[in-house]
Design an enzyme around this catalytic site. Structure first.
Site, PDB file in Angstrom:
ATOM      1  N   GLY A  87       0.829  -1.207   0.000  1.00 47.12           N
ATOM      2  CA  GLY A  87       0.000   0.000   0.000  1.00 47.12           C
ATOM      3  C   GLY A  87       0.858   1.249   0.000  1.00 47.12           C
ATOM      4  N   ASN A  88       0.261   2.371   0.297  1.00 50.50           N
ATOM      5  CA  ASN A  88       1.020   3.628   0.360  1.00 50.50           C
ATOM      6  C   ASN A  88       0.421   4.532   1.430  1.00 50.50           C
ATOM      7  OD1 ASN A  88      -1.016   5.506  -0.943  1.00 50.50           O
ATOM      8  ND2 ASN A  88      -0.834   3.897  -2.485  1.00 50.50           N
ATOM      9  N   ARG A  89       1.065   5.662   1.650  1.00 54.52           N
ATOM     10  CA  ARG A  89       0.709   6.516   2.784  1.00 54.52           C
ATOM     11  C   ARG A  89      -0.394   7.535   2.489  1.00 54.52           C
ATOM     12  NH1 ARG A  89       4.629   5.839   6.654  1.00 54.52           N
ATOM     13  NH2 ARG A  89       6.680   5.252   5.895  1.00 54.52           N
ATOM     14  N   SER A  90      -1.050   7.448   1.361  1.00 54.73           N
ATOM     15  CA  SER A  90      -2.050   8.477   1.035  1.00 54.73           C
ATOM     16  C   SER A  90      -3.198   8.472   2.047  1.00 54.73           C
ATOM     17  CB  SER A  90      -2.597   8.219  -0.370  1.00 54.73           C
ATOM     18  OG  SER A  90      -3.551   9.191  -0.668  1.00 54.73           O
TER      19      SER A  90
END
Ligand code: CTP
Length: 397
Positions: free
Chosen positions: A203-206
């Site tokens: 995933g990512n930090r958005s």
């Protein structure tokens, strides 16, 4: 907008919890500043959970941020509800003995005080004089409602209902024109998750904040708004049609479907560029003596590129590029190259990393056209940035 919600120590503080929700649903960033006595009624955890921001009554916490000056300066609007007799007295005499009164002394924006107290306190000449002093300085002091007070007693002194407080507060800042009415806009937001096995993902930090701000701004300006939301933990803005997705593939399907009826598409989501070639059916286990794990990744479809290629006449497509800059080029150079590569009508470029961008409340964005030419810029709250994006979209329409 950046709104400070001050809460003084009165039983009516519970109504401010609902006011906070309404302000958040309308897309505003809210910093709650209670007094010490307010925390006797509603605890810090409630305010922090609902605002998503740190909460303290003290000036001696986070001293490095100089909060007693910074919070007031950054605010677009300060609302104090309830404002007790004591708070009115301290505000009128210019005291700065807690974070809220210090904030009132540094705020250059409109200030709304919503008094709530027993009728005798409200009618007392001392309170009357304090209210008159505050009003003479341009502070907006609401008249309390009349009705049932804390116990069996009743009379003037009730805090108005949260919806009335919201309307009174928002009336103090210039209304946005209804210039998106009759338009449908689609916004993708959040960050996709690509499963590795039943319990893990890439995933990512958005955080989804910028996308939700775009949605709230578009609703405020009269648009029909569809939001394709990937794994966002925040409450969505009121008045949008929300489609929840998890992976890049689900996001692509939902976006393509909704884009058919949209006059503009803003791709604020952080979409995975790669996903695991296959998601394991069972949880991946460690193997004794093998300290490495390789995962094969395959590229996902570039949804933005696809939207640009399939764009309908008159449809405006907006991309977002979060860049860090590196040894080869700075943030803007990377942005220009990406604008030309992607061909979107607008590319909003913002620097991320080192505490900027993802998850933070403010944003710093440069808008480029498809040739990489700067057509706008905005530094401010994510809602300010959102309005700047819609201003640029309107110019293209
Ligand atoms: N985007 C997309 N589909 C993808 C990846 C990205 O639609 N599979 C969109 C994002 O929503 C964003 C824009 O493309 O609006 C730019 O995303 P970014 O990750 O910065 O672009 P990339 O082309 O992946 O560039 P980089 O090599 O810098 O990651």
């Amino acid at each position: 907008m950046r709104i400070v919600l001050g809460v003084a120590g009165g039983i009516a503080a519970y109504k401010s919890v609902l006011l906070l929700r309404l302000l958040r649903e309308a897309g505003h960033d809210v910093r709650v500043v209670p007094t010490r006595s307010a925390l006797q009624f509603i605890g810090r955890a409630t305010w922090e959970a609902l605002s998503g921001e740190p909460v303290t009554a003290e000036v001696f916490e986070d001293v490095d941020e100089v909060a007693h000056v910074a919070i007031g300066r950054a605010a677009d609007l300060v609302v104090v509800a309830p404002a007790t007799a004591d708070l009115l007295a301290r505000a009128a005499s210019g005291r700065a003995d807690d974070l809220l009164t210090a904030t009132l002394l540094t705020a250059g924006c409109p200030v709304l005080l919503a008094p709530a107290m027993h009728s005798e306190m409200w009618a007392h000449p001392a309170t009357r004089a304090n209210v008159a002093t505050l009003r003479s300085r341009g502070v907006h002091v609401l008249e309390p409602d009349s009705g049932r007070l804390t116990g069996a007693d009743s009379g003037p002194g009730r805090l108005p209902e949260p919806e009335s407080l919201l309307a009174a507060a928002l009336a103090l800042v210039p209304a946005r024109p209804d210039d998106l009415s009759g338009r449908t806009v689609l916004i993708s937001t959040g960050g996709t998750r690509e499963p590795l096995d039943p319990v893990r993902y890439l995933g990512n930090r958005s955080s989804g904040r910028q996308g939700y701000a775009l949605a709230a701004a578009a609703v405020a300006r009269g648009a029909e708004v569809v939001v394709v939301s990937a794994n966002v933990a925040l409450p969505p803005p009121a008045g949008v049609r929300l489609v929840a997705v998890e992976t890049a593939a689900e996001l692509r399907d939902a976006v393509r479907e909704a884009a058919r009826g949209a006059n503009a598409v803003a791709m604020a989501a952080a979409v995975a560029d790669f996903r695991p070639v296959r998601a394991e059916d069972a949880k991946i286990k460690k193997s004794a003596g093998v300290p490495f794990l390789s995962v094969d990744l395959v590229e996902t479809v570039d949804v933005l590129a696809e939207l640009v290629a399939e764009r309908r006449p008159g449809q405006v497509v907006v991309g977002f590029a979060a860049e860090t800059g590196d040894a080869d080029a700075d943030v803007l150079e990377h942005g220009r190259a990406k604008a030309r590569r992607k061909g979107a009508d607008l590319l909003a470029v913002n620097p991320v990393g080192h505490g900027r961008g993802f998850g933070s409340l403010d944003n710093d964005v440069t808008l480029l056209d498809a040739q990489g030419v700067v057509v706008g810029a905005m530094t401010g709250s994510k809602l300010d940035v959102a309005h700047a994006v819609w201003d640029a979209v309107l110019r293209l329409w």
